[in-house]
Design an enzyme around this catalytic site. Structure first.
Site, PDB file in Angstrom:
ATOM      1  N   TYR A  63       0.850  -1.191   0.000  1.00  0.00           N
ATOM      2  CA  TYR A  63       0.000   0.000   0.000  1.00  0.00           C
ATOM      3  C   TYR A  63       0.875   1.226   0.000  1.00  0.00           C
ATOM      4  CZ  TYR A  63      -5.009  -0.424   0.065  1.00  0.00           C
ATOM      5  OH  TYR A  63      -6.302  -0.581  -0.327  1.00  0.00           O
ATOM      6  N   GLU A  65      -0.501   4.803  -0.590  1.00  0.00           N
ATOM      7  CA  GLU A  65      -1.287   6.014  -0.864  1.00  0.00           C
ATOM      8  C   GLU A  65      -0.420   7.239  -0.647  1.00  0.00           C
ATOM      9  OE1 GLU A  65      -4.955   5.867   1.304  1.00  0.00           O
ATOM     10  OE2 GLU A  65      -5.844   4.465  -0.105  1.00  0.00           O
ATOM     11  N   ASP A 209      -5.354  13.670 -25.718  1.00  0.00           N
ATOM     12  CA  ASP A 209      -5.415  12.259 -25.328  1.00  0.00           C
ATOM     13  C   ASP A 209      -4.637  11.486 -26.399  1.00  0.00           C
ATOM     14  OD1 ASP A 209      -6.063   9.618 -24.920  1.00  0.00           O
ATOM     15  OD2 ASP A 209      -8.149  10.020 -24.389  1.00  0.00           O
ATOM     16  N   THR A 235      -2.550   5.991 -22.266  1.00  0.00           N
ATOM     17  CA  THR A 235      -2.405   4.663 -21.681  1.00  0.00           C
ATOM     18  C   THR A 235      -0.983   4.195 -21.999  1.00  0.00           C
ATOM     19  OG1 THR A 235      -3.293   3.708 -23.707  1.00  0.00           O
ATOM     20  CG2 THR A 235      -4.832   4.026 -21.883  1.00  0.00           C
ATOM     21  N   LYS A 238      -1.035   0.497 -25.515  1.00  0.00           N
ATOM     22  CA  LYS A 238      -1.382   0.454 -26.949  1.00  0.00           C
ATOM     23  C   LYS A 238      -0.065   0.476 -27.743  1.00  0.00           C
ATOM     24  CE  LYS A 238      -5.994   2.383 -26.204  1.00  0.00           C
ATOM     25  NZ  LYS A 238      -6.086   3.088 -24.907  1.00  0.00           N
ATOM     26  N   ARG A 244      -1.179  -2.639 -18.945  1.00  0.00           N
ATOM     27  CA  ARG A 244      -2.508  -2.018 -19.066  1.00  0.00           C
ATOM     28  C   ARG A 244      -2.657  -0.967 -17.984  1.00  0.00           C
ATOM     29  NH1 ARG A 244      -6.588  -2.989 -21.949  1.00  0.00           N
ATOM     30  NH2 ARG A 244      -5.439  -4.718 -22.851  1.00  0.00           N
TER      31      ARG A 244
HETATM   32  N1  DSN Z   1      -9.379   3.337 -26.152  1.00  0.00           N
HETATM   33  C1  DSN Z   1     -10.408   2.458 -26.600  1.00  0.00           C
HETATM   34  C2  DSN Z   1      -9.941   1.735 -27.817  1.00  0.00           C
HETATM   35  O1  DSN Z   1      -9.378   2.414 -28.612  1.00  0.00           O
HETATM   36  O2  DSN Z   1     -10.137   0.540 -28.018  1.00  0.00           O
HETATM   37  C3  DSN Z   1     -10.957   1.668 -25.536  1.00  0.00           C
HETATM   38  O3  DSN Z   1     -11.416   2.538 -24.526  1.00  0.00           O
END
Ligand code: DSN
Length: 429
Positions: A63, A65, A209, A235, A238, A244
């Site tokens: 933990y 925090e 984004d 993220t 990808k 993830r």
């Molecule tokens: N970002 C999305 C995608 O491109 O599959 C999922 O939220």
């Protein structure tokens, strides 16, 4: 070992296959599924063995925090080093003034930025989901559409690229607090310099984004949004090919607000095992090998696009600047849903996707979205992707020989094995 009779000592020393053969078998099955299909979902990838090890590490036990040096728990001295490394590497990789590496996923990154600078009812402006945006960019069924007053911009009906005049006109009228650029199904470069000019003209903050194209940015193959944006969210799983998870980059003046919005604003204990894996992902992304991998993703996307066009399919905007392509199926008998299902039958995995001005519902759609990161990770080159394009075109035709196509998919998968010989998988292989 029969788990129900296992002793405490046995439970403490046994591996997953002994303790939970059901889950071990399902993981083995999932590995075989991944090995046996052509994975073209643009938002997916096969992460590095090193990242898998970090995710499966003892850091999950802790933990923590708070933030490095300012925790609400004892014993965080090693975790602090891990998280600080992840922060420092994220800043170095993207040239950012501040990084927060705690968001569990992409949705939380956008939620945190909105919470950092907006009050409920404030105006948010973003690309419509059905023209390439994202649920968290103000869709009515998402928290973002429920909490904020949302104005969406779209793409030009002629070019199918962002209509910057329309963005400016709408921004002048709506006076948004935050303008969001980027999305999850937009195949062209996001021109953050043009968005910056619009944001400045109306006094808005600018968020990019870059979840989809972060790997291309890291490799210098797409413009770095950090240069023009107050906030950049992403993220790591990808094109970046990491675990993830999510992270936020911002200018120093917003650092405190962003950190407070993440914790205590919306998250408790950070997932430090995943943060360790993010640090590893950023380290890998600084290598020449990673940059070559991203360049191959781009070449493969162009090769796939050319093969699809040669085979008679139409592409939204006619091609791509990135890793993803949107196939416009309006000239075919098939809907996006039917095409996704047909391709699934020959072990090619894609997702149905709306195309701009789609007349079909988001569940049916008139398009499919394809991406090259995952199969490029397996080793596919332009020749392999031209074969993938030919397979897709034949599969979507009326006289498709599905057995023959399945064999061609199997041959490509056999040519480029996945996680071959990785010792961490001896349990499941
Ligand atoms: N970002 C999305 C995608 O491109 O599959 C999922 O939220």
């Amino acid at each position: 070992m029969a788990t129900t009779q296992a002793t405490f000592e046995e439970l403490k020393h046994a591996g997953l296959d002994e303790i939970d053969p059901d889950i071990a078998a399902l993981l083995a099955k999932e590995l075989e599924r991944q090995r046996g299909q052509i994975e073209l979902i643009a938002s997916e990838n096969f992460t590095w063995p090193a990242v898998l090890e970090a995710v499966g590490s003892v850091a999950t036990n802790k933990y923590a925090e708070g933030y490095p040096g300012r925790r609400y728990y004892g014993g965080c001295e090693v975790i602090d080093e891990i998280e600080q490394l992840a922060i420092d590497r994220a800043k170095e990789l993207f040239g950012a003034e501040h990084a927060n590496v705690q968001p569990h996923a992409g949705a939380q990154t956008n939620m945190a930025v909105y919470a950092a600078v907006m009050e409920p009812g404030d105006t948010l402006m973003a690309l419509r989901l059905d023209q390439g945006g994202h649920l968290t960019h103000g869709h009515k069924v998402n928290f973002s559409g429920r909490l904020y007053s949302v104005v969406h911009y779209g793409v030009s009906p002629e070019t199918l690229t962002v209509d910057y005049d329309d963005v400016l006109a709408k921004a002048k009228e709506a006076r948004p607090k935050v303008i969001v650029c980027g999305g999850s199904a937009y195949p062209r470069t996001v021109e953050t310099d043009r968005f910056r000019a619009i944001a400045d003209e109306v006094g808005a903050l600018l968020l990019c984004d870059m979840a989809h194209f972060a790997g291309l940015v890291a490799a210098g193959l797409q413009p770095n949004p950090v240069e023009h944006c107050d906030f950049v969210t992403s993220t790591t799983h990808k094109t970046l090919a990491g675990p993830r998870a999510g992270f936020i980059l911002c200018r120093e003046e917003h650092a405190k607000a962003v950190d407070s919005a993440v914790m205590p604003g919306m998250q408790g204990g950070p997932l430090e095992h995943t943060i360790a894996a993010k640090a590893t992902c950023f380290r890998i992304a600084m290598t020449d090998a990673f940059r070559s991998y991203q360049a191959q993703i781009r070449r493969n996307a162009d090769a796939l696009g050319e093969a699809l066009l040669e085979g008679g399919l139409a592409l939204v905007t006619g091609g791509t600047d990135t890793h993803l392509l949107l196939v416009d199926l309006r000239g075919s008998e098939l809907t996006g849903k039917a095409a996704e299902e047909r391709l699934h039958e020959i072990d090619v995995t894609v997702n149905r996707n709306t195309i701009p001005f789609d007349e079909r519902s988001p569940f049916v759609t008139s398009g499919i979205r394809l991406g090259t990161p995952a199969m490029t990770m397996r080793g596919f080159d332009e020749g392999d992707f031209r074969e993938v394009g030919a397979i897709i075109c034949e599969a979507l035709s009326e006289s498709a020989d599905l057995d023959g196509l399945r064999s061609r998919v199997a041959a490509l998968c056999a040519k480029w094995p996945l996680y071959d010989g990785f010792r961490g998988y001896t349990h499941y292989a």
